[in-house]
Design a protein around this motif. Structure first.
Motif, PDB file in Angstrom:
ATOM      1  N   ILE A   1     -11.454   3.182  -3.554  1.00 44.33           N
ATOM      2  CA  ILE A   1     -11.995   2.414  -4.678  1.00 44.33           C
ATOM      3  C   ILE A   1     -10.922   2.111  -5.725  1.00 44.33           C
ATOM      4  N   GLY A   2      -9.681   2.528  -5.434  1.00 39.18           N
ATOM      5  CA  GLY A   2      -8.559   2.194  -6.317  1.00 39.18           C
ATOM      6  C   GLY A   2      -8.557   2.923  -7.649  1.00 39.18           C
ATOM      7  N   ILE A   3      -8.885   4.228  -7.607  1.00 35.61           N
ATOM      8  CA  ILE A   3      -8.869   5.013  -8.850  1.00 35.61           C
ATOM      9  C   ILE A   3      -7.893   6.186  -8.684  1.00 35.61           C
ATOM     10  N   LYS A   4      -7.158   6.464  -9.754  1.00 35.77           N
ATOM     11  CA  LYS A   4      -6.165   7.539  -9.698  1.00 35.77           C
ATOM     12  C   LYS A   4      -6.834   8.911  -9.852  1.00 35.77           C
ATOM     13  N   VAL A   5      -6.273   9.889  -9.103  1.00 34.23           N
ATOM     14  CA  VAL A   5      -6.783  11.262  -9.206  1.00 34.23           C
ATOM     15  C   VAL A   5      -5.705  12.139  -9.833  1.00 34.23           C
ATOM     16  N   ILE A   6      -6.076  12.946 -10.811  1.00 33.00           N
ATOM     17  CA  ILE A   6      -5.156  13.945 -11.364  1.00 33.00           C
ATOM     18  C   ILE A   6      -5.458  15.257 -10.660  1.00 33.00           C
ATOM     19  N   LYS A   7      -4.454  15.823 -10.011  1.00 32.40           N
ATOM     20  CA  LYS A   7      -4.708  17.020  -9.207  1.00 32.40           C
ATOM     21  C   LYS A   7      -3.616  18.069  -9.357  1.00 32.40           C
TER      22      LYS A   7
END
Ligand code: GDP
Ligand code: GDP
Length: 299
Positions: free
Chosen positions: A159-165
C-alpha cells in the motif's frame, strides 16, 4: 449474514405475539431466548441485558393493551438493540483533520488478540487514509511474535506506506516513540501503531502494552476484534478495556453468520464500533452503522 441471530429474534417475536400470553409465559419465553442468544455468540452479560430490557418493555399489561402485538414486540427489540449498539458517534476523520490543521500528529494504537486481523486492518486503514491524502507511517511495535514485522512490512509495501521498525525483542514503546518522532520530523499526519497480540495469561505483555500507551500517549486506542471468535471476543474486549479503549473495529464480518460479536463488543467496551472488516482485500473496510446491523438482525 447474521441469520442465526435473526432467526432467534424472529422466534421471540412470534412467541410473544401469539394470541394469549401471561406474565409467566413471557418469562419462560425470555428465559429460553436468553439461552438461544448465547448460541449466537452474544455474551452472557449482553444476553442478560437484552432480556432484562425486553422484560421491562413487554410486561403483560403493556402487551395486552396493544392491538398489533407483533409490531409492538419488534419495536421493543429494535429499541433494545439500538441502545446497546449506539454510543456517542466518533468521527475519526474529523479528529485527524483537526490535528493536521493544527500541525499535529494523530496516533492510533491497535490492540487485540493474535489472528484477529489486526495487521490487515492497520493496512486497510492506512490505505484509506492515504487515499484521502494523509501521510501515514506505521510503527512495528509487535516486536514479540515471530514474523510479525515481516508480515507488516509486506502489507505496508503493497500500500506504499513506510514502517518504522526495530529488531525482535526490542521495547515496543521505543518503536512507537521513534515512529512519532519520525512523523514529527517529516511532516507525517498519522502514526498507526501495531502491537503484539496479548492473551490474558501474558501479564508481562500486558504491562509492556501499558508502557507503550504511557510513552506514546496515542490519540486513540482501538480494539480489533474477530467476529468469528465466538464468545472469546467478549473476554478479550473486557481484558483490553483495562487500557481505556476509544473504539473498536470488528473483522471478518463477511464470514460471520451469527452476528453476536458486535453486540458483545459494543456493550462491553461502551465505545462505538468504528469500522467493520468485510474481506481480505485492502479496500474491505467499511464504516459501521448500528442501523445497518439492527436491520439485519430484526425479524
Ligand atoms: P493478526 O494476527 O491479528 O495481525 O491477523 P492478520 O491481519 O494476519 O489476519 C489474519 C487473517 O485474517 C488473514 O488471513 C487475513 O486476510 C484475514 N482477515 C483479516 N480481516 C479480514 C476480514 O475482514 N474478512 C476476512 N474474510 N478475512 C480477514
Ligand atoms: P498467545 O499464546 O496466542 O497469546 O500468543 P503470544 O504471542 O502472546 O505468546 C506466544 C508464546 O510466548 C506463549 O507460549 C507464551 O507463553 C510466551 N510468552 C508470553 N509472554 C512472553 C514474553 O513476554 N516474553 C517471551 N519471551 N515469551 C512470552
Amino acid at each position: 449474514m447474521f441469520d442465526s441471530l435473526k432467526n432467534k429474534f424472529s422466534g421471540l417475536v412470534d412467541g410473544v405475539s401469539s394470541k394469549k400470553i401471561t406474565e409467566k409465559d413471557l418469562n419462560k419465553i425470555l428465559e429460553d431466548f436468553e439461552l438461544s442468544l448465547l448460541e449466537s455468540d452474544v455474551s452472557m452479560k449482553v444476553s442478560e441485558k437484552i432480556v432484562n430490557e425486553l422484560k421491562k418493555k413487554l410486561t403483560g399489561e403493556k402487551i395486552s393493551l396493544t392491538s398489533n402485538k407483533k409490531d409492538f414486540v419488534k419495536i421493543a427489540v429494535e429499541e433494545t438493540l439500538t441502545e446497546i449498539l449506539e454510543y456517542k458517534k466518533y468521527d475519526i476523520f474529523k479528529e485527524i483533520e483537526k490535528k493536521r490543521k493544527a500541525g499535529e500528529i494523530f496516533s492510533i494504537a491497535f490492540v487485540g488478540f493474535n489472528g484477529t486481523g489486526k495487521t490487515t486492518t492497520i493496512a486497510k486503514f492506512g490505505k484509506l487514509l492515504s487515499d484521502k491524502g494523509y501521510k501515514v507511517v506505521i510503527a512495528a511495535s509487535d516486536t514479540f511474535r515471530a514474523g510479525s514485522i515481516e508480515q507488516l512490512c509486506l502489507h505496508a509495501e503493497k500500500i506504499g506506506i513506510k514502517v518504522i521498525k526495530h529488531n525482535y525483542g526490542a521495547d515496543p514503546a521505543a518503536v512507537a516513540f521513534d515512529a512519532i518522532n519520525h512523523a514529527k520530523a517529516r511532516g507525517i499526519d498519522v502514526v498507526l501503531i501495531d502491537t503484539a497480540g496479548r492473551s490474558e495469561m501474558n501479564r508481562n505483555l500486558m504491562d509492556e502494552m501499558k508502557k507503550l500507551i504511557r510513552v506514546s500517549n496515542p490519540n486513540m486506542k482501538i480494539f480489533v476484534g474477530d467476529s468469528l471468535a465466538g464468545n472469546a471476543v467478549a473476554e478479550q474486549a473486557e481484558k483490553f478495556s483495562e487500557i481505556g479503549l476509544d473504539g473498536s473495529i470488528l473483522t471478518k464480518v463477511d464470514a460471520d453468520s451469527r452476528g453476536g460479536a458486535a453486540l458483545s463488543i459494543s456493550y462491553i467496551t461502551e465505545k462505538p464500533i468504528l469500522f467493520i472488516g468485510t474481506g481480505q482485500g485492502y479496500d474491505d473496510l467499511e464504516p459501521f452503522d448500528p442501523k445497518w446491523l439492527v436491520e439485519r438482525i430484526l425479524p
